[in-house]
Design a protein around this motif. Structure first.
Motif, PDB file in Angstrom:
ATOM      1  N   LEU A 162       0.823  -1.199   0.000  1.00  0.00           N
ATOM      2  CA  LEU A 162       0.000   0.000   0.000  1.00  0.00           C
ATOM      3  C   LEU A 162       0.862   1.256   0.000  1.00  0.00           C
ATOM      4  O   LEU A 162       0.619   2.195  -0.744  1.00  0.00           O
ATOM      5  CB  LEU A 162      -0.917   0.013   1.222  1.00  0.00           C
ATOM      6  CG  LEU A 162      -1.781   1.256   1.395  1.00  0.00           C
ATOM      7  CD1 LEU A 162      -2.774   1.358   0.237  1.00  0.00           C
ATOM      8  CD2 LEU A 162      -2.516   1.203   2.703  1.00  0.00           C
ATOM      9  N   PHE A 163       1.907   1.247   0.815  1.00  0.00           N
ATOM     10  CA  PHE A 163       2.732   2.442   0.914  1.00  0.00           C
ATOM     11  C   PHE A 163       3.594   2.626  -0.329  1.00  0.00           C
ATOM     12  O   PHE A 163       3.963   3.720  -0.668  1.00  0.00           O
ATOM     13  CB  PHE A 163       3.583   2.392   2.183  1.00  0.00           C
ATOM     14  CG  PHE A 163       2.726   2.394   3.414  1.00  0.00           C
ATOM     15  CD1 PHE A 163       2.045   3.533   3.788  1.00  0.00           C
ATOM     16  CD2 PHE A 163       2.558   1.241   4.163  1.00  0.00           C
ATOM     17  CE1 PHE A 163       1.232   3.542   4.903  1.00  0.00           C
ATOM     18  CE2 PHE A 163       1.745   1.237   5.275  1.00  0.00           C
ATOM     19  CZ  PHE A 163       1.073   2.392   5.643  1.00  0.00           C
ATOM     20  N   ALA A 165      -3.865  10.622  -0.540  1.00  0.00           N
ATOM     21  CA  ALA A 165      -5.063  11.098   0.135  1.00  0.00           C
ATOM     22  C   ALA A 165      -6.104   9.996   0.142  1.00  0.00           C
ATOM     23  O   ALA A 165      -6.210   9.230  -0.807  1.00  0.00           O
ATOM     24  CB  ALA A 165      -5.615  12.339  -0.562  1.00  0.00           C
ATOM     25  N   PHE A 166      -6.820   9.922   1.230  1.00  0.00           N
ATOM     26  CA  PHE A 166      -7.875   8.939   1.362  1.00  0.00           C
ATOM     27  C   PHE A 166      -9.073   9.670   1.918  1.00  0.00           C
ATOM     28  O   PHE A 166      -9.035  10.186   3.024  1.00  0.00           O
ATOM     29  CB  PHE A 166      -7.431   7.813   2.313  1.00  0.00           C
ATOM     30  CG  PHE A 166      -8.471   6.769   2.556  1.00  0.00           C
ATOM     31  CD1 PHE A 166      -8.722   5.790   1.610  1.00  0.00           C
ATOM     32  CD2 PHE A 166      -9.212   6.763   3.729  1.00  0.00           C
ATOM     33  CE1 PHE A 166      -9.686   4.823   1.837  1.00  0.00           C
ATOM     34  CE2 PHE A 166     -10.177   5.798   3.962  1.00  0.00           C
ATOM     35  CZ  PHE A 166     -10.405   4.822   3.006  1.00  0.00           C
ATOM     36  N   GLY A 167     -10.107   9.764   1.126  1.00  0.00           N
ATOM     37  CA  GLY A 167     -11.306  10.452   1.559  1.00  0.00           C
ATOM     38  C   GLY A 167     -12.500   9.518   1.530  1.00  0.00           C
ATOM     39  O   GLY A 167     -12.474   8.489   0.863  1.00  0.00           O
ATOM     40  N   VAL A 168     -13.515   9.870   2.269  1.00  0.00           N
ATOM     41  CA  VAL A 168     -14.735   9.063   2.307  1.00  0.00           C
ATOM     42  C   VAL A 168     -15.942   9.986   2.208  1.00  0.00           C
ATOM     43  O   VAL A 168     -15.865  11.170   2.545  1.00  0.00           O
ATOM     44  CB  VAL A 168     -14.836   8.218   3.596  1.00  0.00           C
ATOM     45  CG1 VAL A 168     -13.690   7.228   3.688  1.00  0.00           C
ATOM     46  CG2 VAL A 168     -14.891   9.097   4.823  1.00  0.00           C
ATOM     47  N   SER A 169     -17.042   9.428   1.757  1.00  0.00           N
ATOM     48  CA  SER A 169     -18.266  10.227   1.662  1.00  0.00           C
ATOM     49  C   SER A 169     -19.025  10.236   2.988  1.00  0.00           C
ATOM     50  O   SER A 169     -19.806  11.144   3.236  1.00  0.00           O
ATOM     51  CB  SER A 169     -19.157   9.695   0.543  1.00  0.00           C
ATOM     52  OG  SER A 169     -19.500   8.346   0.795  1.00  0.00           O
ATOM     53  N   ASP A 170     -18.793   9.227   3.830  1.00  0.00           N
ATOM     54  CA  ASP A 170     -19.514   9.140   5.098  1.00  0.00           C
ATOM     55  C   ASP A 170     -18.602   8.553   6.169  1.00  0.00           C
ATOM     56  O   ASP A 170     -18.320   7.348   6.168  1.00  0.00           O
ATOM     57  CB  ASP A 170     -20.767   8.281   4.920  1.00  0.00           C
ATOM     58  CG  ASP A 170     -21.662   8.255   6.145  1.00  0.00           C
ATOM     59  OD1 ASP A 170     -21.253   8.747   7.220  1.00  0.00           O
ATOM     60  OD2 ASP A 170     -22.782   7.725   6.031  1.00  0.00           O
ATOM     61  N   SER A 171     -18.147   9.384   7.075  1.00  0.00           N
ATOM     62  CA  SER A 171     -17.252   8.939   8.152  1.00  0.00           C
ATOM     63  C   SER A 171     -17.889   7.880   9.031  1.00  0.00           C
ATOM     64  O   SER A 171     -17.196   7.031   9.608  1.00  0.00           O
ATOM     65  CB  SER A 171     -16.831  10.134   9.011  1.00  0.00           C
ATOM     66  OG  SER A 171     -16.099  11.056   8.249  1.00  0.00           O
ATOM     67  N   PHE A 193      -4.404   2.231  10.097  1.00  0.00           N
ATOM     68  CA  PHE A 193      -4.171   3.349  11.010  1.00  0.00           C
ATOM     69  C   PHE A 193      -2.919   4.163  10.687  1.00  0.00           C
ATOM     70  O   PHE A 193      -2.659   5.167  11.337  1.00  0.00           O
ATOM     71  CB  PHE A 193      -4.079   2.854  12.459  1.00  0.00           C
ATOM     72  CG  PHE A 193      -5.360   2.270  12.970  1.00  0.00           C
ATOM     73  CD1 PHE A 193      -6.465   3.068  13.187  1.00  0.00           C
ATOM     74  CD2 PHE A 193      -5.470   0.906  13.225  1.00  0.00           C
ATOM     75  CE1 PHE A 193      -7.653   2.529  13.665  1.00  0.00           C
ATOM     76  CE2 PHE A 193      -6.650   0.360  13.702  1.00  0.00           C
ATOM     77  CZ  PHE A 193      -7.745   1.176  13.920  1.00  0.00           C
ATOM     78  N   GLY A 194      -2.152   3.715   9.704  1.00  0.00           N
ATOM     79  CA  GLY A 194      -0.921   4.413   9.357  1.00  0.00           C
ATOM     80  C   GLY A 194      -1.170   5.718   8.624  1.00  0.00           C
ATOM     81  O   GLY A 194      -2.310   6.097   8.319  1.00  0.00           O
ATOM     82  N   ALA A 195      -0.095   6.388   8.311  1.00  0.00           N
ATOM     83  CA  ALA A 195      -0.166   7.735   7.740  1.00  0.00           C
ATOM     84  C   ALA A 195      -0.897   7.799   6.403  1.00  0.00           C
ATOM     85  O   ALA A 195      -1.525   8.810   6.094  1.00  0.00           O
ATOM     86  CB  ALA A 195       1.243   8.295   7.586  1.00  0.00           C
ATOM     87  N   ALA A 196      -0.828   6.758   5.606  1.00  0.00           N
ATOM     88  CA  ALA A 196      -1.434   6.830   4.280  1.00  0.00           C
ATOM     89  C   ALA A 196      -2.954   6.926   4.335  1.00  0.00           C
ATOM     90  O   ALA A 196      -3.551   7.761   3.660  1.00  0.00           O
ATOM     91  CB  ALA A 196      -1.026   5.618   3.438  1.00  0.00           C
TER      92      ALA A 196
END
Length: 185
Positions: free
Chosen positions: A2-3, A9-15, A49-52
């Motif tokens: 993954l790294f 950036a990792f975004g979501v539409s609903d936390s 849980f890592g930085a990415a």
């Protein structure tokens, strides 16, 4: 891997969905431990849980209900109780050692821009810190040295007014089991 993909950036539409997935992960953690090796679980936790990806940041999204955030934080006891207590490896070489470091680093960056001042927090943020205190105290109470050192490490980042008393009580109760380096730490 993954790294190596350089996720920027990792975004979501609903936390709420992410927090629900973290809650499910914690509740079903023992099942994952029967299917995956310790190394795979460790790598997966670093990815989550890592930085990415930093999924823990969604726990502190105020659009997520307080009840769900609280339940998620309390559920973080389960991996320690059901999996870490069975580990014979040095937890300081695993993600478990850094679990609360990652959670609390993210919390303090969101809640008060790293001031780490419990008394200046809003009531909502204080309840979050109080919930983490309860969870870390429960982990500290487990009869497993690895869980206890993970909890103590987490307490070092919590900045809650009751931490000093809890740690002192632990030291008094376990003084004969602790070596000089552990007492200094």
């Amino acid at each position: 891997d993954l790294f190596r993909l350089r996720v920027d950036a990792f975004g979501v539409s609903d936390s709420n969905i992410v927090v629900t997935h973290i809650l499910t992960l914690c509740r079903e953690f023992a099942t994952f431990a029967t299917v995956h090796s310790n190394e795979q679980i460790d790598q997966g936790l670093w990815a989550v849980f890592g930085a990415a990806i930093s999924c823990e940041r969604f726990i502190f999204d105020l659009s997520v209900s307080e009840a769900l955030r609280t339940e998620c934080i309390l559920s973080m006891y389960i991996p320690f109780a059901e999996v870490v207590t069975r580990c014979s490896t040095d937890v300081q070489a695993t993600f478990y050692w850094m679990w609360w470091d990652m959670i609390l680093h993210t919390f303090w960056s969101i809640a008060d821009d790293y001031k780490r001042d419990y008394f200046s927090l809003s009531n909502d943020w204080r309840r979050v810190v109080d919930t983490m205190l309860v969870t870390l105290s429960s982990i500290l109470a487990l009869d497993h040295k690895g869980c206890q050192v993970c909890a103590l490490h987490g307490f070092g980042h919590l900045h809650h007014p009751r931490v000093g008393g809890i740690v002192q009580q632990y030291i008094e109760s376990h003084r004969r089991e602790l070596n000089r380096d552990e007492l200094r730490w």
